[in-house]
Design a protein around this motif. Structure first.
Motif, PDB file in Angstrom:
ATOM      1  N   SER A   1     -10.666   5.519  -8.631  1.00 58.38           N
ATOM      2  CA  SER A   1     -10.385   4.134  -8.954  1.00 58.38           C
ATOM      3  C   SER A   1     -11.163   3.711 -10.204  1.00 58.38           C
ATOM      4  CB  SER A   1     -10.956   3.379  -7.753  1.00 58.38           C
ATOM      5  OG  SER A   1     -10.420   2.186  -7.533  1.00 58.38           O
TER       6      SER A   1
ATOM      7  N   ASN B   1      -4.323  -0.921  -8.119  1.00 59.75           N
ATOM      8  CA  ASN B   1      -4.021  -0.177  -9.343  1.00 59.75           C
ATOM      9  C   ASN B   1      -4.129  -1.172 -10.496  1.00 59.75           C
ATOM     10  OD1 ASN B   1      -2.666   1.109 -11.520  1.00 59.75           O
ATOM     11  ND2 ASN B   1      -1.302   2.207 -10.126  1.00 59.75           N
TER      12      ASN B   1
ATOM     13  N   ASP C   1       0.866  -1.181   0.000  1.00 62.57           N
ATOM     14  CA  ASP C   1       0.000   0.000   0.000  1.00 62.57           C
ATOM     15  C   ASP C   1       0.895   1.221   0.000  1.00 62.57           C
ATOM     16  OD1 ASP C   1      -2.927  -0.378   0.186  1.00 62.57           O
ATOM     17  OD2 ASP C   1      -2.393  -1.639   1.896  1.00 62.57           O
ATOM     18  N   LEU C   2       0.395   2.319  -0.526  1.00 61.54           N
ATOM     19  CA  LEU C   2       1.170   3.552  -0.475  1.00 61.54           C
ATOM     20  C   LEU C   2       1.432   3.945   0.978  1.00 61.54           C
ATOM     21  CD1 LEU C   2      -0.191   3.667  -3.391  1.00 61.54           C
ATOM     22  CD2 LEU C   2       0.307   6.097  -3.241  1.00 61.54           C
TER      23      LEU C   2
ATOM     24  N   CYS D   1       3.302   3.499  -7.206  1.00 58.88           N
ATOM     25  CA  CYS D   1       1.968   2.990  -7.514  1.00 58.88           C
ATOM     26  C   CYS D   1       1.930   1.494  -7.792  1.00 58.88           C
ATOM     27  CB  CYS D   1       1.428   3.764  -8.716  1.00 58.88           C
ATOM     28  SG  CYS D   1       2.583   3.712 -10.112  1.00 58.88           S
TER      29      CYS D   1
ATOM     30  N   LEU E   1      -6.098   5.652  -8.641  1.00 61.53           N
ATOM     31  CA  LEU E   1      -6.109   6.521  -7.458  1.00 61.53           C
ATOM     32  C   LEU E   1      -4.743   7.122  -7.157  1.00 61.53           C
ATOM     33  CD1 LEU E   1      -8.348   4.933  -4.659  1.00 61.53           C
ATOM     34  CD2 LEU E   1      -8.747   6.990  -5.994  1.00 61.53           C
ATOM     35  N   VAL E   2      -3.723   6.728  -7.908  1.00 59.93           N
ATOM     36  CA  VAL E   2      -2.374   7.162  -7.556  1.00 59.93           C
ATOM     37  C   VAL E   2      -1.839   8.217  -8.527  1.00 59.93           C
ATOM     38  CG1 VAL E   2      -0.053   6.414  -6.946  1.00 59.93           C
ATOM     39  CG2 VAL E   2      -1.952   4.827  -6.675  1.00 59.93           C
TER      40      VAL E   2
ATOM     41  N   LYS F   1     -10.055   4.107   1.973  1.00 60.72           N
ATOM     42  CA  LYS F   1      -9.324   4.541   0.775  1.00 60.72           C
ATOM     43  C   LYS F   1      -8.677   5.928   0.920  1.00 60.72           C
ATOM     44  CE  LYS F   1      -9.751   0.766  -1.397  1.00 60.72           C
ATOM     45  NZ  LYS F   1     -10.044   0.107  -0.099  1.00 60.72           N
TER      46      LYS F   1
ATOM     47  N   LYS G   1      -5.421   5.461   2.538  1.00 57.42           N
ATOM     48  CA  LYS G   1      -4.448   4.671   1.782  1.00 57.42           C
ATOM     49  C   LYS G   1      -3.964   5.389   0.529  1.00 57.42           C
ATOM     50  CE  LYS G   1      -5.289   0.148   1.665  1.00 57.42           C
ATOM     51  NZ  LYS G   1      -6.110  -1.094   1.559  1.00 57.42           N
ATOM     52  N   TYR G   2      -4.751   6.355   0.045  1.00 57.97           N
ATOM     53  CA  TYR G   2      -4.371   7.124  -1.150  1.00 57.97           C
ATOM     54  C   TYR G   2      -4.470   8.608  -0.824  1.00 57.97           C
ATOM     55  CZ  TYR G   2      -4.986   2.552  -3.167  1.00 57.97           C
ATOM     56  OH  TYR G   2      -4.877   1.219  -3.421  1.00 57.97           O
TER      57      TYR G   2
END
Lengths: 218, 218
Positions: B40, A124, A69-70, A95, B125-126, B150, B153-154
């Motif tokens: 996403s 992703n 995960d980021l 990513c 999402l990145v 989310k 995490k993003y």
């Protein structure tokens, strides 16, 4: 500029491929089946993996997981509840996972003591497709909530996958999921790919998936 | 190697930022409100945008859309059914839109004849978070099917967004969506951000969103 970028990108991918090849060699020698799970954020990779780890452990298998995960270690904490050894890989802005990140996070684990190692990639549908992690099986996941055309819109992932999982089938009806179209689109991108339709919540379809995992063991 | 990559990446982003600044100038001069929709894959950007275009047109507004995808022109065809001018941007493997792609696809359009221009980014999402497209409003979308964590995490996307949309609220109950936690997590990353909770299917929440759009017009 473009030429330099392409050269650099090829250099990065080449280095990753070499590391991935070494990893694959280590995994094969150790006799551990390694899977790389790729999907959109929110497809339910973690819930599906939680259930898979638990069911495999109940059947006596030795399992472990790495989760990318980021940011946050939410997923590692969730997965660790299964009792399996789990490590979080935080990519901090990158990513996708790379072979080097996987390699570093294996330190201290005895691969020969494992039957299965699951690698949950960063959510992703695009970038993880280009990075081999040394896995034997690449799994593309798609939930019934996401729309049936995703395989056509993100062909690289589905084309490079060994198995596809349709998740959250308990929500198929309220989502108006068109099963035939989804299956058709997956097969159009990757003819003959093995497809599992599951609900980690109800357990539907899990038996077939677990059977497949057992058959794939070296 | 890493130093060269960082330098190149900064070079690319710098060039993109310059182009985006030029675009923003053109949009402002023309009096068109430009929005960049990021989420996403499978969050329902296209369905939400279909409804937004239709509702705005029924209210007499002049609208257009650009839509980014790696492959297929499915989304452009869906959006064109609204009667608005729509163009597909196929990125062929690139995981985000860039200002240059937007600029090229505006050729021949009279921006001064538009009230709103929507740019639907590639589902990711990145990576889109790093690319300014000259928009005035960046919109982060999240569906009730994706999980409440989310935003944590993003964080880059949510932190750079001007508005957040929670989509598919008609599915909140079957998905067991935890609304309070989702709102809390969005506000934790971006305090005070405007949040809309909508269902493009039932139309719930659309009135507030359309009102917001009208208020944002120059």
């Amino acid at each position: 500029m473009t030429t330099r970028i392409v050269e650099l990108r090829q250099g990065i991918l080449k280095k990753n491929d070499e590391l991935a090849r070494d990893l694959r060699g280590r995994f094969t020698t150790a006799g551990v089946l390694v899977l790389n799970l790729v999907s959109s954020p929110g497809t339910g990779k973690t819930t599906f993996l939680e259930r898979t780890l638990r069911d495999l452990r109940e059947g006596g298998a030795r399992v472990a997981a790495l989760v990318g995960d980021l940011e946050t270690d939410n997923d590692a904490r969730r997965l660790a509840a299964s009792g399996a050894p789990v490590r979080q890989i935080n990519t901090h802005g990158i990513c996708h996972l790379e072979a080097e990140m996987v390699s570093k996070h294996l330190d201290g684990w005895q691969l020969a003591d494992l039957d299965y190692l699951f690698i949950e990639n960063v959510g992703n549908l695009v970038c993880p497709s280009s990075y081999d992690l040394g896995e034997r099986i690449r799994v593309a996941l798609l939930s019934v909530t996401e729309g049936e055309d995703k395989p056509l819109k993100y062909p690289t992932l589905f084309n490079s996958a060994d198995a596809a999982i349709i998740t959250k089938i308990d929500l198929a009806e309220p989502c108006g999921f068109d099963r035939e179209t989804a299956l058709h689109n997956i097969h159009e991108i990757r003819p003959g790919i093995k497809i599992f339709e599951v609900s980690a919540k109800s357990g539907a379809g899990m038996a077939g998936w677990l059977q497949y995992l057992r058959e794939q063991r070296p």
